[in-house]
Design an enzyme around this catalytic site. Structure first.
Site, PDB file in Angstrom:
ATOM      1  N   GLY A   1       0.837  -1.215   0.000  1.00  0.00           N
ATOM      2  CA  GLY A   1       0.000   0.000   0.000  1.00  0.00           C
ATOM      3  C   GLY A   1       0.866   1.258   0.000  1.00  0.00           C
TER       4      GLY A   1
ATOM      5  CG  ASP B   1       6.384  -6.647   9.177  1.00  0.00           C
ATOM      6  OD1 ASP B   1       7.469  -6.029   9.247  1.00  0.00           O
ATOM      7  OD2 ASP B   1       5.629  -6.816  10.153  1.00  0.00           O
TER       8      ASP B   1
END
Ligand code: F6P
Length: 325
Positions: free
Chosen positions: A15, A107
């Site tokens: 994102g 992550d």
């Protein structure tokens, strides 16, 4: 073991987040100041596998620090998630002379970067996500802008909610992380803050709270819902039926991901971009940059990715106490 590199690639992944452009700018300019060549990889790992690679110089990052989004575009790549995708990515990096890579993302993107490091490409990660859900850092690029955007939206909803003496549920982003909701809940003086890390699914308690507050004269009732709680419209309907108080739900959505980055996002993203490039220029690899205890730091990916974090108990309890009147 350190390895001298000549060309640094930079990509944004997952994102987008306001401030990513400031980070890209800092990577490019720091690398150039250290005598390295820079290549921009467009559309994240997906673009890397498609060899969507451009040469970058100091001018290519002029006039972007104030812009939201990412000039390099971003994507999520199913192909790169597979081992063969990562092997192919390494071959493409070698073909284009990219021996160092800065990955700006979350992550999931770092796990990919960690594997690339094992396969011989020096990599450094910069935490870029509005969700603030990366354990090794107290700051992620974009959170500050997103939370300020959400806060301003909630202020506006509060005005109309008060005029109509309604209950308002405002859903903010965060599928599995409640940081935006918690911060907005505090900053907007919400009566209830529902976050995935703590939600007990006790809707009756929320309803009782609304009725109790109405009895003591509160003319509005603001509930901040993290996206991960879900069903904000359904919840509004059930609350209205149970309390007889008009209730509206608003999902703020992707407004939170755009817009000109705040001063903090520009400055911190710049510092992280510069640090990431310096690590690569000094022969480092397999590192993730972070901000902890007032300092910009970096960790080995293995160490950084193994860390866990939970919502700050003090902040959460304080928010609950302040909303009790
Ligand atoms: O990770 C950032 C984030 O904005 C989350 O808060 C949200 O759940 C998700 O991305 C939405 O992703 P997409 O833009 O792909 O719908």
């Amino acid at each position: 073991m350190s390895k001298e590199i000549n060309t640094i690639g930079v990509l944004t992944s997952g994102g987008d987040a306001p401030g990513m452009n400031a980070a890209i700018r800092a990577v490019v300019r720091t690398a150039i100041a250290n005598g390295k060549k820079v290549k921009g990889i467009r559309r994240g790992y997906s673009g890397l596998l498609e060899e969507d690679i451009i040469d970058m110089d100091s001018k290519s990052v002029a006039d972007i620090i104030q812009r939201g989004g990412t000039i390099l575009y971003t994507a999520r790549s199913a192909e790169f998630r597979k081992e063969e995708g990562k092997q192919k990515a390494v071959e493409i990096c070698k073909k284009h002379g990219i021996d160092g890579l800065v990955v700006i993302g979350g992550d999931g993107s770092f796990k990919g970067a960690q594997r690339l490091a094992e396969l011989g490409i020096n990599t450094v990660g910069i935490p870029g996500t509005i969700d603030l859900d990366i354990a090794c850092t107290e700051y992620t690029v974009g959170f500050d802008t997103a939370v300020n955007t959400a806060m301003e939206c909630i202020d506006k909803i509060r005005d109309t909610s008060t005029s109509h003496e309604r209950c308002s549920i405002i859903e903010v982003m965060g599928r599995s992380a409640g940081y935006i909701a918690l911060w907005c809940g505090i900053a907007n003086g919400a009566e209830d803050i529902l976050i995935p890390e703590r939600y007990d699914h006790d809707e009756q308690r929320i309803i009782n709270n609304i009725i109790a507050k109405r009895k003591v004269g509160k003319t509005h009732h603001i509930i901040v819902n993290a996206e991960g709680i879900g069903d904000s419209y359904g919840m509004a309907k059930r609350i209205e039926e149970a309390t007889g108080i008009e209730t509206r739900a608003t999902i703020i959505g992707h407004v939170q991901r755009g817009g000109s980055p705040t001063c903090k996002d520009r400055v911190y993203a710049s510092a992280m971009g510069a640090k990431a490039a310096e690590i690569l220029c000094n022969g480092g690899s397999n590192r993730v940059v972070g901000y902890r205890h007032g300092e910009f730091v970096d960790y080995d990916f293995n160490e950084g990715l193994a860390m866990t974090k939970d919502i700050d108990a003090y902040m959460y309890d304080m928010a609950k106490k302040l909303s009790r009147s």
